[in-house]
Design a protein around this motif. Structure first.
Motif, PDB file in Angstrom:
ATOM      1  N   ILE A 177       0.841  -1.211   0.000  1.00  0.00           N
ATOM      2  CA  ILE A 177       0.000   0.000   0.000  1.00  0.00           C
ATOM      3  C   ILE A 177       0.875   1.260   0.000  1.00  0.00           C
ATOM      4  O   ILE A 177       0.625   2.209  -0.753  1.00  0.00           O
ATOM      5  CB  ILE A 177      -0.966  -0.005   1.209  1.00  0.00           C
ATOM      6  CG1 ILE A 177      -2.003  -1.122   1.045  1.00  0.00           C
ATOM      7  CG2 ILE A 177      -1.661   1.339   1.371  1.00  0.00           C
ATOM      8  CD1 ILE A 177      -2.816  -1.410   2.305  1.00  0.00           C
ATOM      9  N   LYS A 236       1.055   4.215  -3.263  1.00  0.00           N
ATOM     10  CA  LYS A 236       0.287   5.421  -2.913  1.00  0.00           C
ATOM     11  C   LYS A 236       0.378   6.510  -3.979  1.00  0.00           C
ATOM     12  O   LYS A 236      -0.584   7.223  -4.234  1.00  0.00           O
ATOM     13  CB  LYS A 236       0.761   5.963  -1.558  1.00  0.00           C
ATOM     14  CG  LYS A 236      -0.020   5.368  -0.394  1.00  0.00           C
ATOM     15  CD  LYS A 236       0.458   5.891   0.937  1.00  0.00           C
ATOM     16  CE  LYS A 236      -0.330   5.240   2.068  1.00  0.00           C
ATOM     17  NZ  LYS A 236       0.227   5.550   3.390  1.00  0.00           N
ATOM     18  N   GLU A 270      -9.036   3.324  -0.522  1.00  0.00           N
ATOM     19  CA  GLU A 270      -7.876   4.047   0.032  1.00  0.00           C
ATOM     20  C   GLU A 270      -8.216   4.831   1.290  1.00  0.00           C
ATOM     21  O   GLU A 270      -7.356   5.029   2.159  1.00  0.00           O
ATOM     22  CB  GLU A 270      -7.305   5.006  -1.015  1.00  0.00           C
ATOM     23  CG  GLU A 270      -6.530   4.318  -2.122  1.00  0.00           C
ATOM     24  CD  GLU A 270      -5.908   5.336  -3.068  1.00  0.00           C
ATOM     25  OE1 GLU A 270      -5.218   6.246  -2.568  1.00  0.00           O
ATOM     26  OE2 GLU A 270      -6.120   5.210  -4.282  1.00  0.00           O
ATOM     27  N   GLU A 271      -9.452   5.300   1.375  1.00  0.00           N
ATOM     28  CA  GLU A 271      -9.829   6.144   2.516  1.00  0.00           C
ATOM     29  C   GLU A 271     -10.001   5.326   3.798  1.00  0.00           C
ATOM     30  O   GLU A 271     -10.135   5.889   4.887  1.00  0.00           O
ATOM     31  CB  GLU A 271     -11.109   6.928   2.198  1.00  0.00           C
ATOM     32  CG  GLU A 271     -12.378   6.098   2.032  1.00  0.00           C
ATOM     33  CD  GLU A 271     -12.560   5.523   0.625  1.00  0.00           C
ATOM     34  OE1 GLU A 271     -13.652   4.990   0.362  1.00  0.00           O
ATOM     35  OE2 GLU A 271     -11.615   5.604  -0.192  1.00  0.00           O
ATOM     36  N   GLN A 323      -4.753   0.264  -8.437  1.00  0.00           N
ATOM     37  CA  GLN A 323      -5.862  -0.382  -7.734  1.00  0.00           C
ATOM     38  C   GLN A 323      -5.527  -1.841  -7.428  1.00  0.00           C
ATOM     39  O   GLN A 323      -4.795  -2.481  -8.186  1.00  0.00           O
ATOM     40  CB  GLN A 323      -7.132  -0.337  -8.595  1.00  0.00           C
ATOM     41  CG  GLN A 323      -7.744   1.044  -8.736  1.00  0.00           C
ATOM     42  CD  GLN A 323      -9.074   0.970  -9.476  1.00  0.00           C
ATOM     43  OE1 GLN A 323      -9.156   0.437 -10.578  1.00  0.00           O
ATOM     44  NE2 GLN A 323     -10.124   1.507  -8.873  1.00  0.00           N
TER      45      GLN A 323
END
Length: 417
Positions: free
Chosen positions: A277, A281, A387-388, A286
């Motif tokens: 991850i 970034k 992502e959030e 995805q």
């Protein structure tokens, strides 16, 4: 076709004893010759992994078998009852692997250990870095005789480039005094990318300054060999370094892998995915993750027993491995629960992959010894990573989707819409 070892020994009792012990310990075919003439017939007919050679034979009393085996390109270990140091030194100068005294059972155990080491050496690449062509060739000959794959270069800068193009190198052997980039500079540079757990560095130098030895060891060399060195010392230090590396990697592997399936375990999964991850970034890549569970697994255990249950779990692990790309992450979370991360995918392709995975499991079966077959299915809850939200939150959502798939009748994929 299994590998073969040739034993050439005129003492029939000893030859049979060695053959029996080697065959049992190594699961390898053994041929025995009692003379040079018999050995020639075997060598002409078969290809051997290794030869164990007695020096004193009825038709070759002066070590002629050694020269013949070397001429035929046969990797050889010499067995001898001769303990004369000068004679031993003379034989060791030939292109042989080792010289072993015939004095008892411990020597046979030592031979077994050598052969096991040589078999493993084939899995390793060694990078030799030395500006002297003579030393490069000498080291390459010794290492190739120990079954290593060898790459040889003339200076440190060339070595750095080679490590970038050949990232699976296990050991770097570097001289100290070299043009462009010396061995100490090379060691410092290599340790920026590779830890001692990933790559061994053996430094070599004829420099008498003890401070040089200390500097190499402080900056990440695993060991230091002074030139000129004996072939025996060189071989032992190289083999010991590789063995230490294998042991470290084995321990690391146990810490990160599930003991039953060989897949990543839960703890390592979180480390690996969080690192991934962080890595993606900036580029907006995805990825999808799916929680997977074997349907009615308790019934399998109750009907067939836990041993068969373990076999079903292992079968599923194999399907998950073969149905995903090598860069994807597949982990066993515990029991019959697995998690799969599909890297660099969009929603459509992720859904296709997970559905194909479910179908592959549905079509598979495990065969029992009595010719009966066990079929099983899986349920999958999957989504594109948000992502959030944190990794834990995404996994919880995938878990809820898995729960929904179970409640809806099992053997299905629910992908978040």
């Amino acid at each position: 076709m299994s590998e073969k070892i040739l034993i050439v020994e005129d003492n029939k009792t000893l030859a049979k004893l060695i053959a029996k012990k080697l065959a049992f310990a190594l699961d390898i075919e053994i041929d025995v010759a009692y003379s040079l003439q018999e050995a020639k017939l075997f060598i002409a007919r078969y290809k051997y992994f290794l030869a164990l050679l007695d020096i004193n034979l009825p038709d070759a009393p002066n070590g002629e078998i050694v020269d013949y085996a070397i001429k035929k390109g046969l990797h050889s270990i010499v067995l001898s009852g001769n303990i004369d140091k000068d004679f031993r030194k003379k034989i060791l100068q030939k292109n042989i692997i080792d010289y072993v005294n015939k004095s008892g059972a411990n020597d046979i155990n030592y031979i077994i250990q050598i052969i096991q080491r040589l078999q493993k050496n084939r899995n390793h690449k060694v990078l030799v870095v030395d500006d002297s062509r003579l030393f490069r060739q000498t080291m390459q000959n010794i290492l190739e005789n120990l079954f290593f794959k060898v790459i040889a270069v003339a200076h440190g800068e060339e070595a750095v480039g080679m490590l970038k193009s050949q990232p699976d190198i296990s050991l770097v052997l570097t001289d100290y005094n070299m043009p462009v980039m010396d061995g100490l500079e090379l060691t410092i540079e290599v340790r920026k990318s590779y830890s001692k757990n990933e790559l061994c560095i053996l430094a070599l130098s004829g420099n008498e300054d003890e401070e040089i030895t200390a500097l190499f060891l402080k900056h990440g060399a695993n060991d230091y060999i002074k030139k000129p060195f004996s072939k025996e010392e060189f071989s032992c230090r190289v083999n010991n370094s590789i063995e230490a590396l294998e042991n470290i990697q084995l321990i690391t592997n146990y810490a990160s892998r599930d003991f039953l399936t060989g897949l990543f375990n839960r703890r390592y999964f979180f480390k690996e995915v969080n690192d991934y991850i962080d890595e993606i970034k900036q580029n907006g890549e995805q990825f999808a993750l799916g929680m997977i569970d074997i349907d009615h697994f308790k019934k399998v255990n109750d009907t067939y027993g836990h041993d068969i249950g373990d076999k079903i779990i292992t079968s599923l692990a194999d399907i998950l491995r073969s149905s995903t790309n090598p860069q994807d992450i597949v982990a066993r979370f515990g029991g019959e629960e697995f998690c799969v991360v599909l890297k660099n995918v969009n929603r459509h392709s992720a859904q296709e992959i997970f559905e194909r995975l479910r179908e592959n499991v549905e079509r598979s079966s495990y065969h029992l010894k009595d010719d009966r077959e066990i079929t099983f299915t899986i349920s999958i809850g999957a989504l594109l990573f948000k992502e959030e939200e944190s990794l834990e939150e995404n996994l919880n959502e995938a878990d809820m989707l898995l729960y929904k798939a179970k409640n809806n009748g099992r053997n299905q994929l629910i992908f978040e819409s």
